[in-house]
Design an enzyme around this catalytic site. Structure first.
Site, PDB file in Angstrom:
ATOM      1  N   ASP A 272       0.870  -1.167   0.000  1.00 42.58           N
ATOM      2  CA  ASP A 272       0.000   0.000   0.000  1.00 42.58           C
ATOM      3  C   ASP A 272       0.913   1.225   0.000  1.00 42.58           C
ATOM      4  O   ASP A 272       2.082   1.164   0.396  1.00 42.58           O
ATOM      5  CB  ASP A 272      -0.930  -0.006   1.207  1.00 42.58           C
ATOM      6  CG  ASP A 272      -2.237   0.720   0.925  1.00 42.58           C
ATOM      7  OD1 ASP A 272      -2.264   1.560   0.004  1.00 42.58           O
ATOM      8  OD2 ASP A 272      -3.226   0.460   1.634  1.00 42.58           O
ATOM      9  N   GLU A 617     -17.686   9.574   4.469  1.00 42.89           N
ATOM     10  CA  GLU A 617     -17.038   8.309   4.823  1.00 42.89           C
ATOM     11  C   GLU A 617     -16.105   7.917   3.688  1.00 42.89           C
ATOM     12  O   GLU A 617     -16.435   8.032   2.517  1.00 42.89           O
ATOM     13  CB  GLU A 617     -18.063   7.207   5.075  1.00 42.89           C
ATOM     14  CG  GLU A 617     -18.979   6.910   3.891  1.00 42.89           C
ATOM     15  CD  GLU A 617     -19.895   5.712   4.133  1.00 42.89           C
ATOM     16  OE1 GLU A 617     -19.700   4.988   5.123  1.00 42.89           O
ATOM     17  OE2 GLU A 617     -20.810   5.510   3.318  1.00 42.89           O
TER      18      GLU A 617
END
Length: 865
Positions: A272, A617
């Site tokens: 990542d 979100e």
């Protein structure tokens, strides 16, 4: 130099053998020879590279190697629910919405469509001689983490809380992305984030999550294991967090012992972005002291490709790590071989690319068939949670369309998305379908607090400029610069009426990946006094020389000096491909609720479109307000601004339908008790509007099912950072859910006959007869759950083991059969080992688990000796 000399004889030998066996290709190098095996080609290329060149290829922005005619390559690309960040592309329902379809063939069709569009765009970039971030064929999708807690903001990117459903969605998505060609990969799919990764966002770079062997096998690793077993997946992304003490991208237990040795994964692992720098960052994991140690730890553990962001390229320190004997050059060769194998299979080193994937035309992007598929997916993804008979709506009813998401483009796309080709909000769909006297609209409230959704472009009527003759004229003077700064002379100067530009409107001859800048100047004279809120995309605005934030009071009739600047740059977080630039506003002082009540009073039915959006979100966001923190949620209540409006509207006594848009569960407790109907939409894609209308008016019967549990609150859930699965998800939750996993209603009346269960060598054969007792043609999602009450340890109270969609016309019946394999008749012990189950087996088959609604399931038990 010595390293090159040592390898020279081997190179000569390879070249000599090649010349003797392939005279027709003597002008090419072996790695360019398409007739040779991929392994041979990759080995030849690796052998030709210096250490420095090898290391340069282990970064997401792989450098060009000009002496071998190898162009630079940007590994980073996204395709979560459509080609993302690369301009226009068909936007399908967010991943959580795709899971709600419970439709495996549909997911395969969607992924095949996404890879069609990706191939078309990639080869168009090549024709333009463009190497761009988000222009490659290596997609960092799908996200198969388990949505174990409704507070996680990135849960929308997953296929929900159940590992079995997740793996079935993922298998079909991977196959659709990577294609079925025996020689070439259509594109590369990447399973992420490996592993034990589902929030919180704010602390993901430093958190260490403890997971038992049982929970690892049963929950956190199962979808990875099953998807790898069923596909030849090319890539896996390791996560930011630590797992049982070790960073996920530096965990030999996870990457070597489990992923490669146990799961037999043979592809490459990518970090990542910035995860390897977290190894040494003092504010993150800080498990090593230097970048070289971090790079060596990640590489030796099994991470092959470093994605860097603001930390830069930590793998560049591998040269130093080799010098310090922290790694061997052979370790680098192993990683590079995995990476180049993927690129070779994509056809990136072929002198002549003639396979079918290279011929995908740009006309497929946003084509009619793709948009129809997006509408079908949107329809199947929406879940009917309640209906007392008010739905379907009567055709002649006057509709009051109210709510902050009724005309909010953000709810169409969720996060990780491209630019929709034909986006249609609910308001736009209603306006297109109904005469003006049959529809009234009002936003009614903010989405929460002072976060609004009903922005509109700042109109041309408020902008003026002074021309060369000193006359005041409408519009702004726009100057376009051929690079991302204002030091050069503008290449184009003209007047634009306002700032609301789609990519095709930008009057500038630019390549797909070209940086540029724009500056607008003039005057702005508001026609109404008030506190204005602004929403700007790719632009900064200055009023009277002062940089404008999100809000400012403006006085009617007063002229303000106006300047706006847009810099389109190639950064990891920026998109220069088909950029859009806009300056929108609204006046906060409007009495939104009174307008909504007025519209509602004049209607027959109120359709309220509310919920939240991916602007609240999502991934590691700066937002921190009541209910929301850094992308996650601190509670799952409907925001107060909407809740109070709903209660005021309810007092009018009108029939009310709520359409809730969110990527996660909302505690719709009052709404469930008081409203007539509720539909859940999980950011359903660019065809949200038409799909919603088809459901509301009964042209299609709702058929989506919840891929997550909807709780009444989070008060009785474990702490967000606690990764123990006790009291989590439908398998282990000890309370009563508001709406259970697998739940969803239909306009049809489906009934099940008794279960027939027989044992065979393959496992359990289960059969029932499904009947449609209504006159409505509809689809039913038939689900099978198993319970193992006699297991010697804690097991799921019930577990999904099979499902399928069945289409039945009104009055029709059909036999439905399943075979449950022996491998599914097991439980996981405390050591993480699968054990054959013996004892009473509870079998539930029907339109759900039998929780909240028991009239649409049949149950039976059988003893397993």
């Amino acid at each position: 130099m010595n390293r090159i000399i040592k390898k020279l004889p081997e190179r000569i030998l390879i070249s000599a053998c090649f010349l003797l066996t392939s005279h027709s290709h003597a002008e090419t190098l072996p790695f360019q020879n398409q007739s040779l095996p991929v392994e041979t080609r990759v080995a030849d290329l690796v052998d030709r590279l210096t250490l420095e060149e090898k290391v340069s290829q282990l970064f997401d922005k792989s450098a060009a190697i000009e002496r071998l005619a190898i162009p630079e390559y940007y590994w980073w690309n996204e395709a979560l629910h459509g080609i993302a960040r690369a301009g226009k592309a068909t936007v399908f329902p967010q991943a959580i919405g795709m899971a709600a379809t419970f439709d495996e063939p549909l997911i395969y069709r969607i992924a095949s469509t996404i890879s069609d569009e990706g191939r078309a765009k990639h080869h168009e970039f090549l024709r333009e001689d463009t190497n761009a971030m988000y222009g490659g064929l290596t997609y960092w999708s799908p996200n198969i983490n388990i949505f174990r807690d409704p507070r996680w903001g990135r849960g929308q990117e997953t296929y929900g809380e159940d590992p079995f459903l997740t793996s079935r969605m993922a298998v079909n998505f991977v196959k659709g992305l990577e294609g079925q060609d025996p020689t070439y990969l259509k594109s590369v799919a990447t399973l992420k984030h490996y592993a034990v990764h589902s929030g919180p966002e704010v602390s993901r770079h430093s958190d260490d999550y403890a997971a038992s062997e049982k929970d690892l096998t049963e929950t956190y690793l199962r979808a990875f294991e099953d998807t790898i077993a069923a596909t030849n997946i090319s890539s896996v992304m390791c996560a930011y967090n630590r797992v049982n003490g070790s960073p996920a991208c530096g965990s030999e237990a996870l990457l070597q012992n489990t992923l490669r040795d146990k799961f037999n994964f043979s592809g490459y692992v990518v970090s990542d972005c910035g995860a390897i720098a977290d190894f040494y960052d003092e504010n993150s994991h800080h498990v090593v002291d230097s970048p070289a140690q971090a790079a060596a730890s990640a590489l030796k553990s099994g991470t092959d490709l470093n994605c860097g962001d603001h930390h830069g390229n930590t793998f560049s320190y591998l040269i130093e790590a080799v010098a310090e004997d922290l790694v061997e050059e052979s370790d680098i060769d192993q990683a590079l071989t995995r990476l180049l194998t993927a690129r070779m299979k994509l056809g990136m080193f072929d002198n002549s690319s003639t396979h079918a994937y290279t011929k995908m035309p740009m006309s497929v992007v946003g084509s009619k068939n793709h948009l129809e598929l997006a509408r079908e997916a949107a329809e199947k993804s929406m879940v009917l949670l309640k209906n007392d008979g008010v739905l379907p709506l009567k055709r002649n009813s006057k509709i009051a369309l109210i709510g902050p998401n009724a005309d909010n483009p953000a709810i169409l796309v969720g996060n990780y998305h491209g630019t929709p080709v034909q986006p249609v909000t609910p308001k736009e769909a209603f306006s297109q379908a109904l005469p003006s006297n049959q529809i009234g609209y009002a936003p009614g409230s903010s989405i929460t607090e002072n976060i609004f959704t009903h922005f509109s472009p700042v109109p041309s009527s408020v902008f003026t400029h002074v021309n060369m003759q000193g006359e005041s004229k409408p519009g702004l003077v726009a100057k376009y610069y051929p690079s991302s700064h204002f030091n050069l002379q503008p290449s184009k100067r003209h007047v634009e009426m306002n700032i609301n530009l789609k990519s095709e409107d930008i009057p500038f001859n630019k390549a797909s990946n070209q940086e540029f800048a724009v500056r607008w100047t003039g005057k702005i004279t508001p026609q109404e006094s008030g506190n204005y809120y602004f929403k700007m995309k790719n632009v900064e605005v200055y009023l009277d020389g002062e940089l404008t934030d999100e809000s400012r009071y403006l006085e009617a009739g007063r002229s303000y000096d106006f300047k706006a600047e847009s810099l389109i740059r190639r950064f990891w977080h920026s998109n220069v491909i088909e950029p859009e630039i806009s300056f929108n506003w609204l006046i906060e002082d409007k009495n939104l609720d009174s307008e909504a009540l007025r519209v509602a009073k004049e209607s027959d039915v109120i359709v309220f479109v509310g919920g939240i959006s991916a602007e609240l979100e999502g991934e590691e966001m700066p937002l921190e307000i009541d209910g929301f923190s850094h992308g996650d949620r601190t509670n799952i209540k409907l925001p107060e601004s909407q809740s109070s409006l709903l209660k005021a509207l309810h007092k009018l006594g009108k029939p009310m339908v709520m359409v809730n848009m969110s990527g996660s569960a909302i505690a719709l407790n009052w709404e469930d008790k008081n409203l007539n109907a509720i539909i859940q939409g999980f950011y359903p894609g660019e065809q949200t509007g038409p799909a919603l209308l088809n459901l509301l008016y009964g042209d299609t019967s709702p058929s989506g099912r919840l891929p997550v549990t909807f709780y009444s609150s989070v008060d009785d859930l474990p702490d967000f950072k606690n990764y123990n699965m006790v009291n989590r998800t439908y398998k282990y939750y000890e309370g009563t859910p508001l709406y259970p996993f697998g739940y969803g209603l239909s306009y049809a009346d489906f009934r099940y006959d008794k279960l027939k269960i027989t044992r065979s060598e393959k496992g359990l054969n289960i059969a029932t007869t499904l009947s449609n007792k209504s006159d409505i043609s509809a689809q039913e999602v038939v689900q099978v759950y198993l319970g193992m009450p006699d297991a010697p340890i804690r097991t799921p109270q019930r577990e999904l083991v099979a499902f399928k969609r069945v289409n039945l016309a009104g009055g029709e019946s059909q036999s439905v059969k399943f075979t449950i394999n022996e491998s599914q008749l097991v439980y996981v012990d405390e050591q993480g080992q699968r054990q054959p189950y013996k004892g009473k087996l509870l079998v539930t088959l029907g339109g759900g688990q039998g929780v909240k609604r028991s009239d649409n399931v049949v149950q039976h038990s059988i003893n397993l000796p």
